[in-house]
Design a protein around this motif. Structure first.
Motif, PDB file in Angstrom:
ATOM      1  N   VAL A  49       0.850  -1.186   0.000  1.00 32.90           N
ATOM      2  CA  VAL A  49       0.000   0.000   0.000  1.00 32.90           C
ATOM      3  C   VAL A  49       0.888   1.240   0.000  1.00 32.90           C
ATOM      4  CG1 VAL A  49      -0.164   0.295   2.517  1.00 32.90           C
ATOM      5  CG2 VAL A  49      -2.071   1.010   1.063  1.00 32.90           C
ATOM      6  N   LYS A  50       0.354   2.315  -0.502  1.00 27.59           N
ATOM      7  CA  LYS A  50       1.042   3.607  -0.479  1.00 27.59           C
ATOM      8  C   LYS A  50       0.360   4.472   0.581  1.00 27.59           C
ATOM      9  CE  LYS A  50       1.622   5.504  -4.471  1.00 27.59           C
ATOM     10  NZ  LYS A  50       1.213   6.206  -5.729  1.00 27.59           N
ATOM     11  N   ILE A  51       1.133   4.973   1.560  1.00 23.86           N
ATOM     12  CA  ILE A  51       0.557   5.847   2.582  1.00 23.86           C
ATOM     13  C   ILE A  51       1.107   7.261   2.419  1.00 23.86           C
ATOM     14  CG2 ILE A  51       0.252   3.959   4.238  1.00 23.86           C
ATOM     15  CD1 ILE A  51       2.671   5.164   5.797  1.00 23.86           C
ATOM     16  N   PHE A  52       0.303   8.235   2.827  1.00 25.35           N
ATOM     17  CA  PHE A  52       0.702   9.639   2.734  1.00 25.35           C
ATOM     18  C   PHE A  52       0.846  10.191   4.147  1.00 25.35           C
ATOM     19  CE2 PHE A  52      -1.856   8.563  -0.987  1.00 25.35           C
ATOM     20  CZ  PHE A  52      -0.978   8.903  -2.009  1.00 25.35           C
ATOM     21  N   VAL A  53       2.090  10.514   4.524  1.00 23.29           N
ATOM     22  CA  VAL A  53       2.336  11.012   5.878  1.00 23.29           C
ATOM     23  C   VAL A  53       2.112  12.516   5.929  1.00 23.29           C
ATOM     24  CG1 VAL A  53       3.934   9.178   6.512  1.00 23.29           C
ATOM     25  CG2 VAL A  53       4.818  11.238   5.422  1.00 23.29           C
ATOM     26  N   LYS A  54       1.635  12.987   7.072  1.00 23.51           N
ATOM     27  CA  LYS A  54       1.283  14.393   7.225  1.00 23.51           C
ATOM     28  C   LYS A  54       2.511  15.282   7.358  1.00 23.51           C
ATOM     29  CE  LYS A  54      -3.267  13.500   9.227  1.00 23.51           C
ATOM     30  NZ  LYS A  54      -4.158  13.674  10.391  1.00 23.51           N
ATOM     31  N   LYS A  55       2.315  16.553   7.114  1.00 20.32           N
ATOM     32  CA  LYS A  55       3.377  17.556   7.163  1.00 20.32           C
ATOM     33  C   LYS A  55       4.041  17.586   8.538  1.00 20.32           C
ATOM     34  CE  LYS A  55       4.097  22.532   6.630  1.00 20.32           C
ATOM     35  NZ  LYS A  55       3.464  23.833   6.329  1.00 20.32           N
ATOM     36  N   GLY A  56       5.357  17.752   8.541  1.00 20.13           N
ATOM     37  CA  GLY A  56       6.094  17.874   9.788  1.00 20.13           C
ATOM     38  C   GLY A  56       6.649  16.567  10.317  1.00 20.13           C
ATOM     39  N   ILE A  57       6.337  15.462   9.646  1.00 23.26           N
ATOM     40  CA  ILE A  57       6.831  14.152  10.083  1.00 23.26           C
ATOM     41  C   ILE A  57       8.111  13.834   9.316  1.00 23.26           C
ATOM     42  CG2 ILE A  57       6.337  11.674  10.140  1.00 23.26           C
ATOM     43  CD1 ILE A  57       3.397  12.384  10.503  1.00 23.26           C
ATOM     44  N   ASP A  58       9.220  13.641  10.051  1.00 24.92           N
ATOM     45  CA  ASP A  58      10.492  13.391   9.381  1.00 24.92           C
ATOM     46  C   ASP A  58      10.592  11.937   8.921  1.00 24.92           C
ATOM     47  OD1 ASP A  58      11.169  11.854  11.626  1.00 24.92           O
ATOM     48  OD2 ASP A  58      12.293  13.470  12.562  1.00 24.92           O
ATOM     49  N   VAL A  59      11.693  11.630   8.243  1.00 23.10           N
ATOM     50  CA  VAL A  59      11.859  10.315   7.621  1.00 23.10           C
ATOM     51  C   VAL A  59      11.840   9.185   8.646  1.00 23.10           C
ATOM     52  CG1 VAL A  59      13.423   8.859   6.277  1.00 23.10           C
ATOM     53  CG2 VAL A  59      13.136  11.257   5.658  1.00 23.10           C
ATOM     54  N   SER A  60      12.577   9.356   9.753  1.00 21.06           N
ATOM     55  CA  SER A  60      12.641   8.293  10.759  1.00 21.06           C
ATOM     56  C   SER A  60      11.273   8.040  11.388  1.00 21.06           C
ATOM     57  CB  SER A  60      13.666   8.638  11.842  1.00 21.06           C
ATOM     58  OG  SER A  60      13.315   9.839  12.508  1.00 21.06           O
ATOM     59  N   LYS A  61      10.530   9.115  11.649  1.00 16.29           N
ATOM     60  CA  LYS A  61       9.189   8.982  12.216  1.00 16.29           C
ATOM     61  C   LYS A  61       8.251   8.305  11.217  1.00 16.29           C
ATOM     62  CE  LYS A  61       5.815   9.740  15.164  1.00 16.29           C
ATOM     63  NZ  LYS A  61       5.714   8.992  16.433  1.00 16.29           N
ATOM     64  N   ALA A  62       8.400   8.649   9.939  1.00 16.02           N
ATOM     65  CA  ALA A  62       7.557   8.051   8.902  1.00 16.02           C
ATOM     66  C   ALA A  62       7.775   6.542   8.828  1.00 16.02           C
ATOM     67  CB  ALA A  62       7.854   8.695   7.550  1.00 16.02           C
ATOM     68  N   HIS A  63       9.036   6.117   8.934  1.00 13.54           N
ATOM     69  CA  HIS A  63       9.331   4.680   8.899  1.00 13.54           C
ATOM     70  C   HIS A  63       8.824   3.981  10.165  1.00 13.54           C
ATOM     71  CE1 HIS A  63      11.545   4.309   5.164  1.00 13.54           C
ATOM     72  NE2 HIS A  63      12.141   5.456   5.428  1.00 13.54           N
ATOM     73  N   GLU A  64       8.843   4.702  11.268  1.00  5.86           N
ATOM     74  CA  GLU A  64       8.291   4.154  12.510  1.00  5.86           C
ATOM     75  C   GLU A  64       6.786   3.929  12.362  1.00  5.86           C
ATOM     76  OE1 GLU A  64       7.429   5.770  17.010  1.00  5.86           O
ATOM     77  OE2 GLU A  64       9.287   6.416  16.036  1.00  5.86           O
ATOM     78  N   ILE A  65       6.108   4.893  11.755  1.00  3.66           N
ATOM     79  CA  ILE A  65       4.665   4.774  11.512  1.00  3.66           C
ATOM     80  C   ILE A  65       4.380   3.591  10.595  1.00  3.66           C
ATOM     81  CG2 ILE A  65       2.687   5.887  10.383  1.00  3.66           C
ATOM     82  CD1 ILE A  65       3.927   8.587  11.324  1.00  3.66           C
ATOM     83  N   ALA A  66       5.192   3.457   9.534  1.00  2.00           N
ATOM     84  CA  ALA A  66       5.011   2.349   8.591  1.00  2.00           C
ATOM     85  C   ALA A  66       5.181   1.005   9.292  1.00  2.00           C
ATOM     86  CB  ALA A  66       6.002   2.481   7.439  1.00  2.00           C
ATOM     87  N   GLU A  88       4.884   8.302   1.117  1.00  2.00           N
ATOM     88  CA  GLU A  88       4.914   9.539   0.341  1.00  2.00           C
ATOM     89  C   GLU A  88       4.345  10.675   1.182  1.00  2.00           C
ATOM     90  OE1 GLU A  88       3.355   9.552  -3.561  1.00  2.00           O
ATOM     91  OE2 GLU A  88       4.415   7.737  -4.198  1.00  2.00           O
ATOM     92  N   PRO A  89       4.790  11.911   0.933  1.00  2.00           N
ATOM     93  CA  PRO A  89       4.234  13.039   1.695  1.00  2.00           C
ATOM     94  C   PRO A  89       2.785  13.302   1.310  1.00  2.00           C
ATOM     95  CG  PRO A  89       5.686  13.832  -0.041  1.00  2.00           C
ATOM     96  CD  PRO A  89       5.837  12.343  -0.004  1.00  2.00           C
ATOM     97  N   TYR A  90       1.983  13.630   2.297  1.00  2.00           N
ATOM     98  CA  TYR A  90       0.576  13.953   2.051  1.00  2.00           C
ATOM     99  C   TYR A  90       0.470  15.383   1.536  1.00  2.00           C
ATOM    100  CZ  TYR A  90      -4.333  15.026   3.035  1.00  2.00           C
ATOM    101  OH  TYR A  90      -5.645  15.415   2.932  1.00  2.00           O
ATOM    102  N   LYS A  91      -0.226  15.565   0.458  1.00  2.00           N
ATOM    103  CA  LYS A  91      -0.379  16.893  -0.125  1.00  2.00           C
ATOM    104  C   LYS A  91      -1.808  17.388   0.076  1.00  2.00           C
ATOM    105  CE  LYS A  91       3.260  16.417  -3.615  1.00  2.00           C
ATOM    106  NZ  LYS A  91       4.157  17.404  -3.013  1.00  2.00           N
ATOM    107  N   GLU A  92      -1.914  18.497   0.808  1.00  2.00           N
ATOM    108  CA  GLU A  92      -3.218  19.117   1.002  1.00  2.00           C
ATOM    109  C   GLU A  92      -3.699  19.713  -0.327  1.00  2.00           C
ATOM    110  OE1 GLU A  92      -4.882  19.182   3.792  1.00  2.00           O
ATOM    111  OE2 GLU A  92      -3.416  18.781   5.383  1.00  2.00           O
TER     112      GLU A  92
END
Length: 216
Positions: A49-66, A88-92
């Motif tokens: 799946v492709k997820i879109f992480v919200k603004k302000g979340i850095d790379v390490s945090k994004a991988h933690e979420i994944a 991928e970054p979430y785009k408003e």
């Protein structure tokens, strides 16, 4: 025969997709997901799946979420053996960007620019919905004008900066706040047009001292 096997397993592809969708919808810090795919091999499921992480979340945090999402999916759907998550970054829908300018041209110096052109774009409509010029209050500051400008633009709520140059400290401050930084290679109108069309080159690192830009 296939339905009989699924019945014996108390499991169906539709059920798995629904459970995974529910799990993704419940997760915090993601702005959505797309391209959920499942493939069955014997008694096991493989998915991505492709997820879109919200603004302000850095790379390490994004991988933690994944990692947490993958763990949760495997808890909810025991048949999942391997699950790949693309980040991928979430785009408003709306994005606010800034360009440092001097005499109606893109400034050669981020921190010493006369003004900042700040504009808001409707990504769905592909057009500018708001545009204004803001005087740079730190143009004459003797030290760390770029850092002060970065803080100023963050307070203005920008999502992106389009610039010809930027110092290391200002670059990282903006990046830590989720501001995307793009290279300005042409005039103001061309930069705006390419930003709307998502054709600008994004900076992944800036070394002002050496006059070198590294682009992704």
């Amino acid at each position: 025969m296939k339905d009989a096997i699924y019945a014996l397993m108390d499991f169906s592809p539709k059920y798995a997709k629904e459970k995974i969708t529910d799990t993704l919808n419940e997760m915090e810090n993601i702005g959505g997901f797309d391209d959920l795919r499942l493939r069955k091999s014997g008694p096991f499921l493989f998915g991505e799946v492709k997820i879109f992480v919200k603004k302000g979340i850095d790379v390490s945090k994004a991988h933690e979420i994944a990692g947490k999402i993958e763990e949760k999916i495997k808890e909810e759907v025991k048949e999942v053996d391997f699950f790949t998550i693309h980040i991928e970054p979430y785009k408003e829908r709306y994005a606010k960007a800034a360009i440092p300018i001097d005499d109606n041209k893109v400034s050669e110096h981020f921190g010493r620019a006369e003004k900042f052109l700040v504009f808001k774009v409707d990504r769905e409509e592909g057009k500018i919905v708001e545009k204004r010029e803001i005087k740079n209050p730190y143009k004459e500051k003797k030290m760390r004008a770029g850092l002060s400008c970065a803080k100023f633009l963050i307070s203005e709520g920008i999502d992106a900066l389009i610039t010809k140059e930027i110092g290391e400290i200002a670059f990282h401050m903006l990046g830590d706040e989720g501001v995307e930084i793009y290279m300005a290679m042409e005039g103001i109108d061309e930069c705006i047009d390419k930003f709307i069309k998502e054709k600008l080159k994004q900076l992944c690192r800036a070394l002002k001292q050496a006059g070198v830009f590294h682009v992704s």
